[in-house]
Design a protein around this motif. Structure first.
Motif, PDB file in Angstrom:
ATOM      1  N   LYS A  20       0.818  -1.207   0.000  1.00  0.00           N
ATOM      2  CA  LYS A  20       0.000   0.000   0.000  1.00  0.00           C
ATOM      3  C   LYS A  20       0.855   1.262   0.000  1.00  0.00           C
ATOM      4  CE  LYS A  20      -4.036  -1.931   2.215  1.00  0.00           C
ATOM      5  NZ  LYS A  20      -4.963  -1.830   3.319  1.00  0.00           N
ATOM      6  N   GLU A  21       0.189   2.344  -0.412  1.00  0.00           N
ATOM      7  CA  GLU A  21       0.862   3.640  -0.476  1.00  0.00           C
ATOM      8  C   GLU A  21       1.463   4.034   0.875  1.00  0.00           C
ATOM      9  OE1 GLU A  21      -1.488   6.736  -2.189  1.00  0.00           O
ATOM     10  OE2 GLU A  21      -0.142   8.323  -1.503  1.00  0.00           O
ATOM     11  N   SER A  22       0.729   3.822   1.956  1.00  0.00           N
ATOM     12  CA  SER A  22       1.224   4.245   3.272  1.00  0.00           C
ATOM     13  C   SER A  22       2.521   3.523   3.628  1.00  0.00           C
ATOM     14  CB  SER A  22       0.168   3.986   4.351  1.00  0.00           C
ATOM     15  OG  SER A  22      -0.146   2.614   4.417  1.00  0.00           O
ATOM     16  N   THR A  23       2.609   2.235   3.293  1.00  0.00           N
ATOM     17  CA  THR A  23       3.813   1.472   3.599  1.00  0.00           C
ATOM     18  C   THR A  23       4.994   2.023   2.809  1.00  0.00           C
ATOM     19  OG1 THR A  23       2.473  -0.492   3.983  1.00  0.00           O
ATOM     20  CG2 THR A  23       4.831  -0.856   3.580  1.00  0.00           C
ATOM     21  N   ILE A  24       4.763   2.284   1.529  1.00  0.00           N
ATOM     22  CA  ILE A  24       5.853   2.786   0.681  1.00  0.00           C
ATOM     23  C   ILE A  24       6.319   4.146   1.182  1.00  0.00           C
ATOM     24  CG2 ILE A  24       6.478   3.527  -1.655  1.00  0.00           C
ATOM     25  CD1 ILE A  24       4.396   1.451  -2.686  1.00  0.00           C
ATOM     26  N   ARG A  25       5.365   5.030   1.481  1.00  0.00           N
ATOM     27  CA  ARG A  25       5.743   6.368   1.957  1.00  0.00           C
ATOM     28  C   ARG A  25       6.469   6.284   3.303  1.00  0.00           C
ATOM     29  NH1 ARG A  25       3.840  10.678  -0.925  1.00  0.00           N
ATOM     30  NH2 ARG A  25       2.003  10.426  -2.231  1.00  0.00           N
ATOM     31  N   GLU A  26       6.046   5.356   4.163  1.00  0.00           N
ATOM     32  CA  GLU A  26       6.692   5.223   5.476  1.00  0.00           C
ATOM     33  C   GLU A  26       8.144   4.778   5.341  1.00  0.00           C
ATOM     34  OE1 GLU A  26       2.597   4.048   7.789  1.00  0.00           O
ATOM     35  OE2 GLU A  26       4.273   2.611   7.925  1.00  0.00           O
ATOM     36  N   VAL A  27       8.413   3.777   4.497  1.00  0.00           N
ATOM     37  CA  VAL A  27       9.799   3.307   4.388  1.00  0.00           C
ATOM     38  C   VAL A  27      10.681   4.375   3.739  1.00  0.00           C
ATOM     39  CG1 VAL A  27       9.225   0.835   4.397  1.00  0.00           C
ATOM     40  CG2 VAL A  27       9.538   2.012   2.209  1.00  0.00           C
ATOM     41  N   ILE A  28      10.127   5.116   2.797  1.00  0.00           N
ATOM     42  CA  ILE A  28      10.904   6.192   2.156  1.00  0.00           C
ATOM     43  C   ILE A  28      11.256   7.259   3.197  1.00  0.00           C
ATOM     44  CG2 ILE A  28      10.790   8.120   0.519  1.00  0.00           C
ATOM     45  CD1 ILE A  28       9.024   6.267  -1.277  1.00  0.00           C
ATOM     46  N   ALA A  29      10.255   7.665   3.984  1.00  0.00           N
ATOM     47  CA  ALA A  29      10.481   8.739   4.960  1.00  0.00           C
ATOM     48  C   ALA A  29      11.398   8.279   6.090  1.00  0.00           C
ATOM     49  CB  ALA A  29       9.143   9.204   5.526  1.00  0.00           C
ATOM     50  N   LYS A  30      11.208   7.031   6.556  1.00  0.00           N
ATOM     51  CA  LYS A  30      11.954   6.539   7.710  1.00  0.00           C
ATOM     52  C   LYS A  30      13.456   6.573   7.459  1.00  0.00           C
ATOM     53  CE  LYS A  30      12.378   2.171  10.161  1.00  0.00           C
ATOM     54  NZ  LYS A  30      13.189   1.394   9.267  1.00  0.00           N
ATOM     55  N   ASP A  31      13.872   6.077   6.316  1.00  0.00           N
ATOM     56  CA  ASP A  31      15.308   6.002   6.008  1.00  0.00           C
ATOM     57  C   ASP A  31      15.730   7.003   4.935  1.00  0.00           C
ATOM     58  OD1 ASP A  31      15.747   3.970   7.880  1.00  0.00           O
ATOM     59  OD2 ASP A  31      15.082   2.440   6.461  1.00  0.00           O
ATOM     60  N   ASN A  32      14.837   7.942   4.622  1.00  0.00           N
ATOM     61  CA  ASN A  32      15.117   8.939   3.587  1.00  0.00           C
ATOM     62  C   ASN A  32      15.649   8.274   2.307  1.00  0.00           C
ATOM     63  OD1 ASN A  32      15.045  11.514   2.598  1.00  0.00           O
ATOM     64  ND2 ASN A  32      17.118  12.018   3.300  1.00  0.00           N
ATOM     65  N   ALA A  42      13.426  -2.460   1.041  1.00  0.00           N
ATOM     66  CA  ALA A  42      12.797  -2.208   2.336  1.00  0.00           C
ATOM     67  C   ALA A  42      11.404  -2.814   2.466  1.00  0.00           C
ATOM     68  CB  ALA A  42      12.731  -0.701   2.590  1.00  0.00           C
ATOM     69  N   CYS A  43      10.644  -2.861   1.368  1.00  0.00           N
ATOM     70  CA  CYS A  43       9.252  -3.317   1.523  1.00  0.00           C
ATOM     71  C   CYS A  43       8.759  -4.190   0.352  1.00  0.00           C
ATOM     72  CB  CYS A  43       8.315  -2.132   1.706  1.00  0.00           C
ATOM     73  SG  CYS A  43       8.115  -1.099   0.241  1.00  0.00           S
ATOM     74  N   GLU A  44       9.626  -4.535  -0.566  1.00  0.00           N
ATOM     75  CA  GLU A  44       9.331  -5.380  -1.731  1.00  0.00           C
ATOM     76  C   GLU A  44       8.620  -4.650  -2.865  1.00  0.00           C
ATOM     77  OE1 GLU A  44       7.336  -8.872  -0.020  1.00  0.00           O
ATOM     78  OE2 GLU A  44       9.228  -9.939  -0.373  1.00  0.00           O
ATOM     79  N   ALA A  45       8.027  -3.492  -2.606  1.00  0.00           N
ATOM     80  CA  ALA A  45       7.320  -2.782  -3.680  1.00  0.00           C
ATOM     81  C   ALA A  45       8.273  -2.512  -4.839  1.00  0.00           C
ATOM     82  CB  ALA A  45       6.754  -1.467  -3.158  1.00  0.00           C
ATOM     83  N   GLY A  46       7.807  -2.797  -6.031  1.00  0.00           N
ATOM     84  CA  GLY A  46       8.622  -2.542  -7.215  1.00  0.00           C
ATOM     85  C   GLY A  46       9.477  -3.721  -7.634  1.00  0.00           C
ATOM     86  N   GLY A  47       9.417  -4.806  -6.898  1.00  0.00           N
ATOM     87  CA  GLY A  47      10.281  -5.944  -7.176  1.00  0.00           C
ATOM     88  C   GLY A  47       9.747  -6.923  -8.205  1.00  0.00           C
ATOM     89  N   GLY A  48       8.570  -6.649  -8.740  1.00  0.00           N
ATOM     90  CA  GLY A  48       7.981  -7.585  -9.705  1.00  0.00           C
ATOM     91  C   GLY A  48       8.062  -7.048 -11.120  1.00  0.00           C
TER      92      GLY A  48
END
Ligand code: FES
Length: 94
Positions: A20-32, A42-48
């Motif tokens: 989900k969008e919230s997960t992606i935004r959280e991992v981006i913000a957390k570790d910049n 960090a969250c697998e998004a984009g790996g397919g």
């Protein structure tokens, strides 16, 4: 008549990994995070199929408060979009 509470829409952005969008935004913000590969790590998004890369890049740019040049994003990532609906979501979020 009372209005219903605001409903937060948290869409699945990466259909391959159901992220989900919230997960992606959280991992981006957390570790910049500054690149798509780091987000995938960090969250697998984009790996397919890579269809969601255009949105992940948009979220990265927004986190960095970078003015997103839509033409550049579409040029760099538009051809990777294979899943239906990703581009309409992109244009909704720009
Ligand atoms: S939709 Fe994200 S990798 Fe396929």
């Amino acid at each position: 008549m009372n209005l219903p509470p605001a409903v937060e829409i948290d869409e699945v952005i990466c259909q391959c990994y159901q992220v989900k969008e919230s997960t992606i935004r959280e991992v981006i913000a957390k570790d910049n995070l500054k690149d798509i590969d780091s987000v995938t790590g960090a969250c697998e998004a984009g790996g397919g199929c890579h269809s969601c890369h255009i949105l992940i890049q948009l979220f990265i740019d927004q986190n960095q408060e970078k003015a997103t040049v839509m033409e550049d994003l579409v040029h760099d990532h538009g051809q990777k979009v294979k899943k239906k609906g990703i581009l309409s979501r992109f244009f909704k979020k720009v």
